[in-house]
Design an enzyme around this catalytic site. Structure first.
Site, short mmCIF file in Angstrom:
data_model
loop_
_atom_site.label_atom_id
_atom_site.label_comp_id
_atom_site.label_asym_id
_atom_site.label_seq_id
_atom_site.Cartn_x
_atom_site.Cartn_y
_atom_site.Cartn_z
N LYS A 54 0.82 -1.22 0.00
CA LYS A 54 0.00 0.00 0.00
C LYS A 54 0.85 1.27 0.00
O LYS A 54 0.63 2.19 -0.79
CB LYS A 54 -0.92 0.03 1.22
CG LYS A 54 -1.96 -1.07 1.27
CD LYS A 54 -2.90 -0.91 2.45
CE LYS A 54 -2.23 -1.08 3.81
NZ LYS A 54 -1.67 -2.42 4.01
N ASN A 82 -2.95 6.20 5.67
CA ASN A 82 -2.26 5.20 6.49
C ASN A 82 -0.74 5.28 6.36
O ASN A 82 -0.02 4.63 7.11
CB ASN A 82 -2.75 3.80 6.09
CG ASN A 82 -2.41 2.74 7.12
OD1 ASN A 82 -2.73 2.89 8.29
ND2 ASN A 82 -1.77 1.68 6.67
N HIS A 100 -4.14 -9.46 9.97
CA HIS A 100 -5.00 -8.88 10.99
C HIS A 100 -6.12 -9.82 11.44
O HIS A 100 -7.25 -9.38 11.73
CB HIS A 100 -5.61 -7.56 10.49
CG HIS A 100 -4.59 -6.51 10.16
ND1 HIS A 100 -3.69 -6.02 11.11
CD2 HIS A 100 -4.29 -5.88 9.00
CE1 HIS A 100 -2.91 -5.12 10.52
NE2 HIS A 100 -3.26 -5.02 9.25
#
Length: 421
Positions: A113, A131, A176
């Site tokens: 990302k 982020n 996650h």
């Protein structure tokens, strides 16, 4: 037209970068109260803040709860707010609403990302936030015409109406699980990036996922819009660049390059600008960052590799039999067996640190010689003693950092110091 802000007063839960930014952003729009269960360093000055409390006693004063990405969905104040019918939203959603004249390219994926978002910034000249570390809310006051925003699954969970003009999904892996509970729930959170697209909005995603999303621009396959054919990348059949001319290292970075190029070209960026960025952009800090070379040994900081897929591609970026891999940190759920094959083919040894060391040792038993180093300084010292000219000492932890460091950045900076010291 973007929706108006929900009504205040606003209770901002979690005061790390995103939450602190949300407080500053919302202050001109109504009463803002901040709460954090800990004692973060950067709390907004001049605003009402409550530390080391769960915030339940403040909920009666709020009409909207703004949840920071790091705050879990089952936090007591979040559950209580939903039970009362109080709206729970996030900084990403609210900043997007407050920037109606800014065009948005949003980037998500299990891995890549930050690299892809920063590469898109180089290609398009856009401001890069989200982020990556710069809160999107910090851009609201002087909103730029084009924003590239890196978004996590945590942020997407709290975004109800956010609709990027170009939404990019780089890949889907496993991560996650401690937060989402299952791979399926994690993937569903990632796919929310496409939930509100309409009209001329574009979805950019891997070729094999293209049929799942309307108005898709695809990359990766030889029939994709941005195709990898032989040793070249093609944009809708026309040559764009030879893969040998892409500066980023490793096959995984070629995926990032294709995702970024497809998004930029779909957004109308000239092909020459895309090519220029692909030939010059060397990557981002903490992601395969070459930080030192001593006695012929290369030290590489890959601290941002906080899951198995990211560590795997980091290890596979180097020649067989050259890698001294430093692994470990705080556990996130899931297994480490996916590292067995890359370590067996590429690594001379694995040096295990932190909370995850025993689980790593069990999952990697027999694949590679193992050293239980305990902490990062010991791991670097042991790897340095064993490494020979031509070897690589690679911090690619496959874990979060919260057992021994504040975040992956602090871990990477400590590795830099140890490598250069």
């Amino acid at each position: 037209m973007r929706p108006a802000l929900p009504p205040g007063p606003y209770l901002v839960v979690g005061l790390a970068r995103s939450g602190a930014g949300a407080m500053r952003m919302l202050a001109p729009h109504g009463e803002v109260i901040g709460v954090d269960s800990g004692s973060p360093a950067d709390v907004p000055e001049g605003l009402e803040v409550h530390l080391e409390t769960d915030g339940l006693d403040l909920l009666d004063r709020a009409q909207t709860v703004v949840k920071s990405p790091g705050v879990p969905q089952d936090a007591p104040v979040v559950q209580a707010a939903r039970a009362r019918g109080v709206e729970v939203t996030g900084e990403l959603e609210l900043a997007w609403r407050l920037m109606p004249d800014s065009r948005f390219i949003a980037v998500t994926g299990t891995n890549g990302k930050t690299t892809t978002a920063e590469l898109l910034g180089e290609m398009t000249g856009a401001a890069v936030a989200g982020n990556v570390g710069t809160p999107l809310s910090s851009l609201v006051e002087e909103a730029p015409p084009l924003v590239v925003c890196e978004v996590s699954s945590f942020q997407l969970e709290d975004a109800s109406q956010c609709a990027p003009d170009v939404a990019v999904l780089i890949n889907l892996g496993e991560d996650h699980l401690d937060r989402h509970g299952s791979v399926e729930a994690y993937h569903a959170a990632k796919m929310r990036i496409f939930a509100n697209l309409a009209g001329d909005d574009v979805a950019v995603l891997p070729f094999d996922l293209g049929p799942r999303v309307p108005n898709a621009v695809t990359f990766g396959g030889d029939e994709a819009d941005l195709a990898h054919v032989g040793d070249a990348l093609l944009w809708r059949g026309e040559p764009l660049i030879d893969t040998a001319d892409v500066r980023l290292r490793g096959p995984h970075n070629l995926e990032n390059a294709m995702a970024g190029a497809a998004a930029a070209l779909a957004n109308g960026t000239p092909a020459d600008d895309v090519r220029s960025a692909l030939t010059t952009f060397a990557g981002v800090p903490h992601r395969l960052e070459e930080v030192a070379e001593r006695d012929g040994v290369l030290y590489v900081n890959d601290s941002k590799a906080t899951n198995v897929d990211a560590a795997r591609v980091g290890i596979e970026a180097f020649e067989p039999g050259t890698v001294h891999a430093i692994l470990g940190g705080s556990l996130k759920g899931g297994s480490f067996v996916g590292l067995r094959d890359p370590l067996a083919s590429r690594a001379k040894a694995a040096y295990l640190i932190g909370e995850a060391a025993e689980r790593l040792a069990a999952d990697l038993d027999g694949a590679v010689p193992i050293k239980r180093s305990g902490d990062l300084a010991t791991a670097v010292a042991q790897a340095r003693a064993a490494a020979e000219a031509g070897d690589v000492i690679l911090l690619s932890p496959a874990c979060a950092s919260y057992d021994q460091f504040e975040d992956y950045e602090e871990r990477g900076e400590r590795f830099r110091e140890l490598a250069r010291g």
